[in-house]
Design a protein around this motif. Structure first.
Motif, mmCIF file in Angstrom:
data_model
loop_
_atom_site.group_PDB
_atom_site.id
_atom_site.type_symbol
_atom_site.label_atom_id
_atom_site.label_comp_id
_atom_site.label_asym_id
_atom_site.label_seq_id
_atom_site.Cartn_x
_atom_site.Cartn_y
_atom_site.Cartn_z
ATOM 1 N N UNK A 1 77.284 40.926 -5.302
ATOM 2 C CA UNK A 1 76.944 39.608 -4.765
ATOM 3 C C UNK A 1 76.889 38.650 -5.947
ATOM 4 N N UNK A 2 77.694 37.622 -5.882
ATOM 5 C CA UNK A 2 77.794 36.713 -7.021
ATOM 6 C C UNK A 2 76.812 35.560 -6.873
ATOM 7 N N UNK A 3 77.235 34.546 -6.135
ATOM 8 C CA UNK A 3 76.374 33.368 -6.062
ATOM 9 C C UNK A 3 76.022 33.079 -4.620
ATOM 10 N N UNK A 4 74.867 32.447 -4.432
ATOM 11 C CA UNK A 4 74.564 31.867 -3.135
ATOM 12 C C UNK A 4 74.516 30.358 -3.384
ATOM 13 N N UNK A 5 75.524 29.678 -2.865
ATOM 14 C CA UNK A 5 75.626 28.230 -3.059
ATOM 15 C C UNK A 5 74.753 27.570 -1.986
ATOM 16 N N UNK A 6 74.025 26.561 -2.346
ATOM 17 C CA UNK A 6 73.160 25.940 -1.329
ATOM 18 C C UNK A 6 73.356 24.427 -1.306
ATOM 19 N N UNK A 7 73.074 23.834 -0.165
ATOM 20 C CA UNK A 7 73.047 22.370 -0.119
ATOM 21 C C UNK A 7 71.600 21.937 -0.382
ATOM 22 N N UNK A 8 71.362 20.641 -0.537
ATOM 23 C CA UNK A 8 69.989 20.228 -0.904
ATOM 24 C C UNK A 8 69.007 20.431 0.239
ATOM 25 N N UNK A 9 69.488 20.333 1.491
ATOM 26 C CA UNK A 9 68.673 20.711 2.632
ATOM 27 C C UNK A 9 67.579 19.734 3.016
ATOM 28 N N UNK A 10 66.691 20.215 3.886
ATOM 29 C CA UNK A 10 65.712 19.352 4.562
ATOM 30 C C UNK A 10 64.789 18.604 3.606
ATOM 31 N N UNK A 11 64.550 19.168 2.430
ATOM 32 C CA UNK A 11 63.578 18.535 1.538
ATOM 33 C C UNK A 11 64.049 17.148 1.080
ATOM 34 N N UNK A 12 65.353 16.982 0.876
ATOM 35 C CA UNK A 12 65.856 15.697 0.371
ATOM 36 C C UNK A 12 66.903 15.027 1.271
ATOM 37 N N UNK A 13 67.700 15.829 1.939
ATOM 38 C CA UNK A 13 68.822 15.230 2.683
ATOM 39 C C UNK A 13 68.367 14.741 4.051
ATOM 40 N N UNK A 14 68.849 13.534 4.440
ATOM 41 C CA UNK A 14 68.355 12.968 5.701
ATOM 42 C C UNK A 14 68.962 13.686 6.911
ATOM 43 N N UNK A 15 70.018 14.509 6.715
ATOM 44 C CA UNK A 15 70.573 15.267 7.848
ATOM 45 C C UNK A 15 69.981 16.677 7.932
ATOM 46 N N UNK A 16 69.282 17.072 6.908
ATOM 47 C CA UNK A 16 68.836 18.467 6.795
ATOM 48 C C UNK A 16 67.856 18.873 7.875
ATOM 49 N N UNK A 17 68.073 20.066 8.428
ATOM 50 C CA UNK A 17 67.177 20.562 9.470
ATOM 51 C C UNK A 17 66.356 21.753 8.986
ATOM 52 N N UNK A 18 66.796 22.410 7.890
ATOM 53 C CA UNK A 18 66.136 23.632 7.431
ATOM 54 C C UNK A 18 66.062 23.614 5.904
#
Ligand SMILES: Cc1cc2nc3c(=O)[nH]c(=O)nc-3n(C[C@H](O)[C@H](O)[C@H](O)COP(=O)(O)OP(=O)(O)OC[C@H]3O[C@@H](n4cnc5c(N)ncnc54)[C@H](O)[C@@H]3O)c2cc1C
Ligand SMILES: NC(=O)c1ccc[n+]([C@@H]2O[C@H](COP(=O)([O-])OP(=O)(O)OC[C@H]3O[C@@H](n4cnc5c(N)ncnc54)[C@H](O)[C@@H]3O)[C@@H](O)[C@H]2O)c1
Ligand code: SF4
Ligand code: FES
Length: 801
Positions: A625-642
């Motif tokens: 398992x190499x990398x787990x790429x993530x988006x910025x998510x609910x903490x900062x992004x206004x579209x984030x749900x999780x």
């Protein structure tokens, strides 16, 4: 009837091929004795370039195992030289005091590398590149010294230079002529080649004559006729070869540049033949295997009393064996008043094609950048085909179509062994062959330089049609066994086999040591079957995994430290910046997986870099398992749900260091916009309001594939469990080196769903995954703490820097 006594002097490629041909014709006619100066069975000298370049190992290049000699009743004296032939008493004498009677002799003593007779040529650190011993000299020098100089920018010199770069050395190539490979290329192709090799890290000194090798006992540099000099700790002479004719000369056999032979490979003494690089036919001593194998065939027919029109000389073709560079040359390549040339230079794709025509016939060709047409052109040249026939064949070819489908049956596919398309098709059809290995064993195609493997595979696919496409053919682990992956794993479990050697032994492997395909695969399967007890065999792994760093094309390494979920902090960044300064890092680059890559690190600096970083390995080189790429998510992004970042970090921490059949990439996004690109990951997670979607089997590489929905779940724990169950199922059922995209395609998504969505199965798979994860040892730290690993693999000690 008493058998005739046949003595072969020289256990090399041409001599043993002659014996193989004789055994095919008259298996019981001769009592065969072979003397070989080198202490090995017959090996593939051609592949020494690949050994030096790190693509294969010495133990994988044997052509005829010890067992072959026994099976064929051939008495071999390895490590023993013939020093005298007494033609009166018909006896040969050796350096170990043996005397053997003969009726016939085949001299196949090959060549010596030409060593320039200049002052200093006998210093320590000066070597040719001809045999296993030379290869070992270079490999061990690279562990201690940094600067290599290769004298000779011919085909051998360039293959040596690439190998030395791969071994981590700085490489200067010195060439007397104004351009590289001047025997095989024209100036345009040579310049394109030089540009490419300079990009790989080689430095060239053209039109330079070396006058002296500097240094006391060991070489320290080279001096040139123009008064300039360079530093060097290792000098490789690759300025051509000299046929090894000494023994023949002392026996009174007529010699010139080589041992003079007639069309039947007879020397002037009729019961003494010569074949291979030591022989001179019609004024030519060849230095490539294809003509030598043609000679071997003729010799065999003659010595066995069969009719043959005799050897008439050969047209030769060459291909450079340097990865990333495709160069092909055949026949007459120099232009003259009598020739015309068709030249195509595609600056955009950096490809060049020159076809030389004489009296309307194709007589020579040079290809750079794309050599797929090499075999076809070579066939046309050998047959003296009219240029229009070639041009017509070009027009009729559809784009994307494999070249083999347009080849005539008599066109040569394997140049080294002279095997035509028709012969391969016939063997596949008559003998029911289904694998490349079987075709190799039956026809010899792809047995030497290996450049024709792609075409042989295409012919297999073309001949077997649907059967091949549907994978109905049993796929064996590799040519060393007739067993498939599933059969091997079943045997490992049933018989309780615990080591790669034991597996090979008990399951009747055809080769004692296995090969570079089966050893890493067996190492993986054993680790998967016995996660708690199996001791990983580092030496069975590919070089990047052995060294825990990615080798780059200039021979340096790249280091990617672990950054869970792609999140970093000021402390780690500071450490990375300090390391970059201290170790003169060539480039700092953000990877596609949101990590930081430090490029251009020398091998012996690797453990020091890891120690200074104090961060775990990011496994950017591993089947893991190499990398787990993530988006910025609910903490900062206004579209984030999780909380995609937190989920990604949990996943990466859980699966850190997990051994998998191939690399595994993951992505977690917090809304369907999918900024972390889960749609092209092996496992992609997408967060929606109160739900996580789990996608599997995606691939963003050469074969783009969209991941498919495996399940919708509610909690983070479920994401961890479903991902673990899927990965464990993949670990247990995929072929080694099969990506999840291919695996899911092969077994079917419905089947995968059936297994993973069943709670009982899932729980069992998760439990087995936990066992596998418990065995993880952080490899960089392990290296830093082990003096043996430091010394054996990185040739360094900790404490110095
Ligand atoms: C690094 C490298 C890469 C190459 N790549 C290619 C390639 O890509 N394509 C290609 O076509 N060719 C290539 N070649 C050339 C090819 O390997 C040779 O043409 C071929 O091996 C010659 O075969 P031979 O049997 O004549 O000589 P050899 O294979 O050299 O065998 C001769 C053997 O005889 C032994 N011997 C010598 N004297 C005695 C004695 N008195 N008693 C007992 N034994 C003796 C020698 O030690 C040697 O083992 C390459 C060569 C090298 C070195
Ligand atoms: N891929 C392949 O087919 C392959 C690979 C390796 C070796 N080989 C074979 O091995 C044999 C040896 O190869 P090679 O490259 O040594 O021979 P070569 O004769 O093809 O090339 C020798 C090179 O050294 C140069 N040279 C000669 N004297 C020099 C000097 N004093 N200073 C600097 N340069 C000098 C020549 O100009 C030439 O470019 C050949 O028979 C070759 O065909 C083939
Ligand atoms: S995937 Fe959605 S939540 Fe994540 S960064 Fe992109 S837009 Fe924002
Ligand atoms: S072309 Fe060299 S092995 Fe076939």
């Amino acid at each position: 009837m008493d058998k005739k006594k046949l003595v072969l002097i020289g256990n090399g490629m041409a001599g043993i091929r002659a014996i193989e041909e004789i055994l095919k014709l008259l298996p019981d006619y001769f009592e065969i004795t072979v003397f070989g100066k080198e202490p090995y069975p017959n090996y593939n000298r051609i592949q020494l370039s690949k050994v030096l370049q790190g693509d294969t190992e010495i133990k994988d290049i044997t052509l005829n195992e010890w067992q072959w000699y026994e099976d064929n009743d051939v008495r071999l004296y390895p490590g023993e030289s013939v020093t005298q032939i007494d033609t009166e008493t018909q006896k040969v004498y050796t350096d170990k005091g043996k005397a053997v009677q003969y009726d016939n002799i085949i001299i196949a003593t090959g060549s010596h590398p030409f060593i320039l007779p200049i002052p200093g040529a006998n210093k320590e650190g000066v070597t040719g590149f001809r045999d296993i011993a030379d290869c070992e000299t270079m490999i061990s020098a690279s562990r201690i010294y940094k600067r290599a100089a290769v004298i000779g920018g011919g085909i051998l010199g360039l293959e040596a230079a690439r190998g030395l770069l791969n071994l981590g050395m700085e490489v200067d190539v010195i060439e007397l002529a104004p351009f590289l490979m001047d025997r095989q290329l024209d100036e345009t192709a040579a310049h394109l080649l030089q540009d490419e090799l300079e990009k790989q890290g080689m430095r060239f000194h053209l039109k330079k004559q070396t006058t002296e090798i500097l240094g006391n006992e060991r070489v320290t540099g080279l001096k040139f006729a123009d008064g300039t000099s360079i530093q060097a700790d290792l000098v490789v002479m690759a300025v051509g070869i000299k046929p090894n004719i000494q023994l023949a000369k002392e026996t009174g056999i007529k010699t010139n540049r080589g041992i003079v032979v007639n069309d039947y490979l007879q020397t002037e003494i009729p019961n003494i033949y010569a074949v291979g690089e030591c022989a001179e036919h019609n004024g030519i001593a060849y230095g490539l295997v294809a003509p030598l194998y043609e000679q071997a065939q003729v010799l065999a027919k003659h010595i066995c009393g069969m009719n043959h029109q005799g050897y008439k000389g050969s047209v030769v073709s060459t291909q450079l064996k340097v990865s990333g560079v495709d160069v092909f040359s055949a026949g007459m390549i120099n232009e003259s008043n009598e020739t015309k040339a068709i030249k195509l230079f595609n600056e955009w794709q950096n490809t060049y094609k020159k076809i030389v025509v004489k009296d309307n016939k194709l007589v020579g060709a040079v290809l750079f950048g794309d050599t797929t047409e090499g075999a076809k052109l070579f066939s046309y040249i050998k047959k003296g085909e009219c240029v229009n026939a070639y041009l017509d064949s070009q027009q009729n070819r559809e784009t994307g179509e494999s070249i083999v489908s347009t080849m005539a049956d008599d066109e040569i596919v394997c140049g080294c062994n002279g095997v035509s398309k028709g012969a391969i098709v016939k063997a596949i059809q008559d003998d029911g062959l289904t694998t490349l290995e079987e075709v190799k064993n039956a026809t010899n195609a792809s047995r030497s330089c290996g450049q024709c493997k792609g075409m042989v595979s295409d012919i297999l696919a073309l001949t077997l049609g649907d059967k091949f496409e549907k994978g109905e053919i049993k796929e064996t682990v590799c040519g060393c066994t007739d067993l498939s992956r599933d059969e091997v794993i079943a045997e490992i479990k049933a018989k309780g086999l615990t080591h790669t050697r034991e597996v090979m032994n008990v399951l009747g492997w055809k080769t004692e040591e296995g090969c570079s395909k089966c050893r890493p695969a067996l190492n993986y399967y054993l680790g998967m079957v016995y996660p708690k007890t199996y001791e990983d065999e580092r030496e069975s792994r590919f070089v990047n995994e052995r060294l825990h760093a990615n080798i780059q094309k200039d021979g340096t390494y790249s280091v990617v430290p672990r950054m869970y979920g792609g999140v970093t902090n000021a402390d780690d960044l500071r450490k990375i910046a300090d390391v970059a300064d201290k170790y003169d890092v060539g480039m700092i680059k953000l990877t596609g997986g949101q990590r930081i890559d430090l490029l251009g690190i020398k091998k012996d600096d690797l453990p020091h870099v890891w120690k200074d970083l104090g961060m775990p390995s990011g496994y950017a080189y591993g089947k893991s398992v190499r990398t787990v790429k993530t988006c910025v998510g609910a903490q900062f992004c206004r579209f984030g749900t999780q909380d995609s970042t937190g989920m990604g970090i949990q996943l990466e921490k859980k699966f850190e260091g997990l051994n998998t059949p191939h690399k595994v990439k993951m992505g977690v996004s917090a809304c369907p916009r999918n900024c972390a690109e889960g749609g092209i990951k092996d496992v992609g997670i997408v967060g929606l309001d109160g739900v996580w979607e789990i996608y599997v089997g995606g691939n963003g590489g050469t074969e783009l594939k969209q991941a498919e929905l495996l399940a919708r779940v509610k909690t983070e724990q479920e994401v961890l469990d479903y991902s673990a169950a899927f990965l464990q199922y993949y670990r247990e059922h995929a072929n080694y080196l099969e990506r999840t995209s291919k695996f899911v395609e092969r077994v079917g998504l419905d089947h995968v769903k059936e297994v993973i969505l069943d709670e009982e199965n899932r729980t069992a798979l998760c439990a087995r995954m936990d066992e596998a994860l418990a065995a993880y040892k952080e490899p960089w730290n392990e290296a830093i703490e082990s003096e043996t690993i430091l010394k054996d693999l990185y040739n360094t000690v900790i404490g110095g820097k």
